[in-house]
Write a protein that holds these residues in place. Structure first.
Motif, PDB file in Angstrom:
ATOM      1  N   THR A 176      30.203  38.798  45.206  1.00 13.36           N
ATOM      2  CA  THR A 176      31.321  38.098  44.584  1.00 13.36           C
ATOM      3  C   THR A 176      32.638  38.786  44.936  1.00 13.36           C
ATOM      4  N   MET A 201      41.067  34.832  29.946  1.00 22.13           N
ATOM      5  CA  MET A 201      40.619  34.249  31.210  1.00 22.13           C
ATOM      6  C   MET A 201      41.381  34.798  32.412  1.00 22.13           C
ATOM      7  N   ASN A 202      42.373  35.641  32.166  1.00 17.34           N
ATOM      8  CA  ASN A 202      43.014  36.346  33.274  1.00 17.34           C
ATOM      9  C   ASN A 202      42.057  37.332  33.931  1.00 17.34           C
ATOM     10  N   ALA A 246      39.725  36.485  35.547  1.00 20.60           N
ATOM     11  CA  ALA A 246      39.426  35.852  36.842  1.00 20.60           C
ATOM     12  C   ALA A 246      40.253  36.451  37.973  1.00 20.60           C
ATOM     13  N   HIS A 247      41.345  37.106  37.652  1.00 21.10           N
ATOM     14  CA  HIS A 247      42.238  37.644  38.685  1.00 21.10           C
ATOM     15  C   HIS A 247      41.989  39.127  38.966  1.00 21.10           C
TER      16      HIS A 247
END
Length: 143
Positions: A4, A97-98, A100-101
């Motif tokens: 990933t 959800m930050n 994700a960065h």
């Protein structure tokens, strides 16, 4: 996990020309090795830990024939992946959800002797603080 991270790292550097607005790049006046040293020094000099230095250029050059391609995309390309505990907490408290960065990346690429340093552009809001940090690190590396 490594797959990933590598896929995300590859997405950082394998940007088509039409998607250039997804990344900010600066020309580096020097060699690829000098640029990678400057980026590494600027990151570590801020007390940040580099989680991974991905040698994307080597991987692409090594595997081209295996995937039926003879195109040499980069002479060399590395991505430095790292995090900032302070900044990551700030942006994820604003929006979990930050995540994700994270991790954040700065890439160095050499295409035909033109060396570039850059990073992915982030969305408006709290992530602009991360983008500002990345730009500060790159600006230091360029000096």
């Amino acid at each position: 996990m490594k797959r990933t991270v590598l896929a995300g790292a590859l997405a950082l550097i394998s940007l088509p020309a039409a998607a250039a607005e997804q990344a900010t790049t600066y020309p580096f006046d020097g060699s690829f090795d000098d640029a990678t040293f400057a980026v590494e020094s600027a990151i570590v000099g801020r007390g940040l830990v580099i989680d991974l230095q991905s040698h994307v250029g080597d991987m692409l050059n090594r595997t081209g024939a295996d995937v039926g391609s003879d195109v040499k995309i980069f002479d060399a390309a590395d991505i430095f992946l790292f995090c900032s505990a302070t900044l990551s907490r700030e942006v994820m408290e604003a929006d979990p959800m930050n995540i994700a960065h994270c991790p954040y990346g700065i890439f160095v690429a050499d295409q035909g002797g033109e060396v570039l340093i850059g990073y992915r552009n982030y969305p408006e809001g709290e992530m602009q603080n991360v983008q500002a940090m990345l730009d500060d690190i790159v600006q230091e590396a360029l000096q």
